[in-house]
Design a protein around this motif. Structure first.
Motif, PDB file in Angstrom:
ATOM      1  N   UNK A   1       3.938  -3.596  11.156  1.00 41.68           N
ATOM      2  CA  UNK A   1       3.984  -4.969  10.985  1.00 41.68           C
ATOM      3  C   UNK A   1       4.490  -5.475   9.472  1.00 41.68           C
ATOM      4  N   UNK A   2       5.205  -6.750   9.501  1.00 42.54           N
ATOM      5  CA  UNK A   2       5.577  -6.985   8.143  1.00 42.54           C
ATOM      6  C   UNK A   2       5.160  -8.418   8.180  1.00 42.54           C
ATOM      7  N   UNK A   3       4.949  -9.188   6.765  1.00 44.73           N
ATOM      8  CA  UNK A   3       4.764 -10.480   6.497  1.00 44.73           C
ATOM      9  C   UNK A   3       3.310 -10.629   7.004  1.00 44.73           C
ATOM     10  N   UNK A   4       2.477  -9.875   7.040  1.00 43.60           N
ATOM     11  CA  UNK A   4       1.006 -10.182   7.741  1.00 43.60           C
ATOM     12  C   UNK A   4       0.285 -10.953   6.709  1.00 43.60           C
ATOM     13  N   UNK A   5      -0.269 -12.274   7.267  1.00 43.43           N
ATOM     14  CA  UNK A   5      -1.051 -13.102   6.636  1.00 43.43           C
ATOM     15  C   UNK A   5      -2.631 -12.973   7.210  1.00 43.43           C
ATOM     16  N   UNK A   6      -3.390 -13.450   6.267  1.00 47.78           N
ATOM     17  CA  UNK A   6      -4.931 -13.484   6.818  1.00 47.78           C
ATOM     18  C   UNK A   6      -4.929 -13.836   8.215  1.00 47.78           C
ATOM     19  N   UNK A   7      -4.362 -15.059   8.487  1.00 42.12           N
ATOM     20  CA  UNK A   7      -4.411 -15.628   9.578  1.00 42.12           C
ATOM     21  C   UNK A   7      -3.907 -14.871  10.894  1.00 42.12           C
ATOM     22  N   UNK A   8      -3.227 -13.928  10.636  1.00 39.99           N
ATOM     23  CA  UNK A   8      -2.652 -13.101  11.801  1.00 39.99           C
ATOM     24  C   UNK A   8      -3.589 -11.822  12.138  1.00 39.99           C
ATOM     25  N   UNK A   9      -4.835 -11.515  11.200  1.00 37.89           N
ATOM     26  CA  UNK A   9      -5.462 -10.460  11.379  1.00 37.89           C
ATOM     27  C   UNK A   9      -6.184 -10.502  12.854  1.00 37.89           C
ATOM     28  N   UNK A  10      -6.783 -11.553  13.115  1.00 37.52           N
ATOM     29  CA  UNK A  10      -7.564 -11.666  14.398  1.00 37.52           C
ATOM     30  C   UNK A  10      -6.645 -11.429  15.519  1.00 37.52           C
ATOM     31  N   UNK A  11      -5.550 -11.796  15.546  1.00 41.20           N
ATOM     32  CA  UNK A  11      -4.638 -11.667  16.724  1.00 41.20           C
ATOM     33  C   UNK A  11      -4.247 -10.326  16.785  1.00 41.20           C
ATOM     34  N   UNK A  12      -3.893  -9.728  15.574  1.00 41.28           N
ATOM     35  CA  UNK A  12      -3.591  -8.083  15.709  1.00 41.28           C
ATOM     36  C   UNK A  12      -4.867  -7.151  16.062  1.00 41.28           C
ATOM     37  N   UNK A  13      -5.903  -7.644  15.710  1.00 42.65           N
ATOM     38  CA  UNK A  13      -7.115  -6.891  16.391  1.00 42.65           C
ATOM     39  C   UNK A  13      -7.198  -7.105  17.638  1.00 42.65           C
ATOM     40  N   UNK A  14      -7.183  -8.420  18.253  1.00 41.85           N
ATOM     41  CA  UNK A  14      -7.564  -8.854  19.544  1.00 41.85           C
ATOM     42  C   UNK A  14      -6.484  -8.324  20.661  1.00 41.85           C
ATOM     43  N   UNK A  15      -5.092  -8.471  20.177  1.00 37.31           N
ATOM     44  CA  UNK A  15      -4.210  -8.167  21.146  1.00 37.31           C
ATOM     45  C   UNK A  15      -3.668  -6.721  20.984  1.00 37.31           C
ATOM     46  N   UNK A  16      -3.535  -6.376  19.835  1.00 32.04           N
ATOM     47  CA  UNK A  16      -2.998  -4.904  19.875  1.00 32.04           C
ATOM     48  C   UNK A  16      -4.064  -3.725  19.672  1.00 32.04           C
ATOM     49  N   UNK A  17      -5.093  -3.849  18.831  1.00 29.82           N
ATOM     50  CA  UNK A  17      -6.185  -2.836  18.786  1.00 29.82           C
ATOM     51  C   UNK A  17      -7.388  -2.830  20.062  1.00 29.82           C
TER      52      UNK A  17
END
Lengths: 132, 132
Positions: free
Chosen positions: B87-103
């Protein structure tokens, strides 16, 4: 506005064929868990970088320093992805063998591998002793 | 003498089901390639750690700070193994989505993924511009 990136398939591999993470964590001297890089010199990571360069692999394999991999009792600790092979007690003299056998030959160096009972578990016998 | 570890099979996975590496590299202000953590605060890595703990995942998923992942033009950069999704240009506001959707959901967040043409290549259009 952030740039848009287009991935060609949902799980395409990165261009690094293998990605080596070498723990560079430091803890104060005498800490019961120990640490992987007591003097913070990152010598092991640099040795991997040098070996990869010598073997012509610097464009396809990356040796990264990492923060604490949480396998401190077995340090210096190294993990190789994507296969998720963990090594413990890695010395400078092991670097060429890991690169030659595992990174190039795809045969992990068994004598250095962390067993399943040692990785990321509170019940690891080495961890229990260290925490006493 | 080093302790002996016994692995149960040649390529057994580590106990971490997923391993997230968040680039924490710093370069001087104004460097043409930029860097992923200009102030060295590791806020993004800590946000991942917090989110994983909130979701009850801290024993099976690890969020590690890493040294330079060499995708500086797309920073802050994050890579998730064993699947090797970048992933690139990851912001603090993206963290929950990455964890929820991907992880958790095993669905990578497509809008943040680095394309194959951007990862680890000198011909990446973003890299070329930054190096001019």
């Amino acid at each position: 506005m952030r740039p848009v990136f287009v991935a060609s398939d949902p799980y395409s591999m990165a261009k690094f064929e293998k990605h080596i993470f070498i723990c560079g964590n430091r803890r104060p001297q005498g800490h019961p868990r120990g640490c992987c890089d007591p003097n913070g010199a990152a010598e092991l990571q640099r040795a991997f970088k040098t070996e990869l360069a010598l073997r012509g692999l610097k464009d396809t394999v990356r040796a990264n320093k990492s923060g604490c991999l949480d396998q401190c009792e077995h340090g210096p600790t190294v993990v190789v992805y994507p296969e998720g092979v963990w090594y413990g007690n890695v010395n400078m003299s092991d670097v060429a063998e890991i690169v030659g056998s595992h990174i190039i030959g795809d045969r992990p160096v068994e004598r250095l591998r962390l067993g399943d009972g040692c990785i990321n578990t509170q019940t690891c016998q080495h961890r229990s002793k260290a925490a006493d």
